[in-house]
Design a protein around this motif. Structure first.
Motif, mmCIF file in Angstrom:
data_model
loop_
_atom_site.group_PDB
_atom_site.id
_atom_site.type_symbol
_atom_site.label_atom_id
_atom_site.label_comp_id
_atom_site.label_asym_id
_atom_site.label_seq_id
_atom_site.Cartn_x
_atom_site.Cartn_y
_atom_site.Cartn_z
ATOM 1 N N ASP A 20 0.807 -1.215 0.000
ATOM 2 C CA ASP A 20 0.000 0.000 0.000
ATOM 3 C C ASP A 20 0.846 1.273 0.000
ATOM 4 O O ASP A 20 0.363 2.337 -0.399
ATOM 5 C CB ASP A 20 -0.921 0.013 1.227
ATOM 6 N N LEU B 132 1.745 4.976 -2.986
ATOM 7 C CA LEU B 132 1.943 6.061 -2.032
ATOM 8 C C LEU B 132 3.361 6.030 -1.485
ATOM 9 O O LEU B 132 3.894 4.957 -1.179
ATOM 10 C CB LEU B 132 0.947 5.933 -0.876
ATOM 11 N N ASP C 15 0.305 14.518 -4.673
ATOM 12 C CA ASP C 15 -0.742 13.828 -3.927
ATOM 13 C C ASP C 15 -0.420 12.363 -3.650
ATOM 14 O O ASP C 15 -1.206 11.665 -3.009
ATOM 15 C CB ASP C 15 -2.086 13.940 -4.657
ATOM 16 N N VAL D 194 3.375 11.558 1.318
ATOM 17 C CA VAL D 194 3.083 12.018 2.675
ATOM 18 C C VAL D 194 4.430 12.298 3.336
ATOM 19 O O VAL D 194 5.274 11.397 3.433
ATOM 20 C CB VAL D 194 2.311 10.964 3.486
ATOM 21 N N ILE E 224 0.156 7.207 10.609
ATOM 22 C CA ILE E 224 -0.209 7.452 9.213
ATOM 23 C C ILE E 224 -0.916 6.230 8.627
ATOM 24 O O ILE E 224 -1.925 6.356 7.915
ATOM 25 C CB ILE E 224 1.036 7.815 8.388
ATOM 26 N N ALA F 135 -4.470 6.047 9.962
ATOM 27 C CA ALA F 135 -5.316 7.107 9.427
ATOM 28 C C ALA F 135 -5.695 6.853 7.969
ATOM 29 O O ALA F 135 -6.796 7.220 7.537
ATOM 30 C CB ALA F 135 -4.605 8.455 9.554
ATOM 31 N N ARG F 136 -4.799 6.221 7.203
ATOM 32 C CA ARG F 136 -5.038 6.013 5.771
ATOM 33 C C ARG F 136 -5.429 4.584 5.424
ATOM 34 O O ARG F 136 -5.605 4.257 4.247
ATOM 35 C CB ARG F 136 -3.787 6.418 4.976
ATOM 36 N N LEU G 213 -3.626 1.826 5.675
ATOM 37 C CA LEU G 213 -2.547 1.112 4.988
ATOM 38 C C LEU G 213 -2.296 -0.219 5.691
ATOM 39 O O LEU G 213 -2.055 -0.251 6.897
ATOM 40 C CB LEU G 213 -1.268 1.954 4.985
#
Length: 225
Positions: free
Chosen positions: A55, A91, A123, A126, A144, A147-148, A150
């Motif tokens: 991810d 990402l 985008d 991070v 992180i 929150a996302r 992953l």
């Protein structure tokens, strides 16, 4: 009279010294076994690239000089860019803060700028810019990830650094795949021994919950060398 009365005392002293020698010998044996096992674990992780579809790709911070990545950070970022171009993950996460002497520059911010300059869209990046050591970088990475959403992360750093990163990530509940950056030129035996010593001491102090600030600063400084 004095001879017979002192004999038991001498025997007790001799027994005490023997016990102490055996205790020290046992402690030395345990230490040798521990550091021998640890060396093999660090070496095994350092020599294996586990990169696979995930991810995110997380780049652990190293020194930056006036807004430019140090050679170590440069090599980590280059490796991460290669993984991104191979479509390993959509990402990128750059980790690492700065100090009062960095004029507002941070390792995570410099890493983000480097990725942007190498074609990674804004985008898709991070930039974490508050952590000051490996433990904090892992903690921020875990935040992180939660929150996302992953689930799987490829972590990029120096080969000898990755065993400790993996263990810290596992403790934080993260599923990670380690991917070492390429070596920078020739590494002589002395430098390599220093790197292993640094990681063995860092991991041991971590597991023993030793928080000596002077040792912590010295160890983290050595990681950027």
């Amino acid at each position: 009279m004095s001879r017979s009365s002192s004999s038991p005392v001498r025997r007790r002293e001799s027994t005490g010294r023997l016990f102490l020698r055996r205790l020290l010998g046992l402690a030395l044996l345990v230490a040798l076994l521990w550091f021998g096992w640890l060396y093999l674990q660090i070496k095994a992780v350092a020599g294996r690239d586990e990169a696979r579809p995930a991810d995110a790709i997380a780049v652990f911070g190293a020194a930056e000089y006036g807004g430019r990545p140090s050679p170590v950070l440069h090599a980590r970022l280059d490796h991460a860019v290669d993984l991104y171009r191979e479509q390993i993950a959509p990402l990128m996460i750059t980790l690492g803060g700065g100090s009062d002497r960095d004029s507002g520059m941070t390792e995570g911010g410099v890493g983000r700028d480097y990725l942007l300059a190498n074609g990674v869209p804004f985008d898709r990046i991070v930039a974490e810019r508050r952590s000051v050591d490996t433990e904090q970088q892992v903690a921020r990475l875990a935040e992180i990830a939660r929150a996302r959403g992953l689930k799987r992360i490829v972590v990029v750093s120096d080969g000898t650094h990755l065993f400790r990163i993996r263990k810290l990530c596992e403790d934080a509940g993260l599923v990670v795949y380690t991917s070492p950056r390429a070596p920078l030129g020739h590494i002589d035996d002395y430098d390599l021994a220093q790197r292993y010593f640094h990681e063995m001491l860092s991991y041991t102090s971590l597991r023993l919950h030793l928080k000596f600030s002077w040792m912590h600063r010295w160890l983290e400084g050595k990681a950027d060398a």
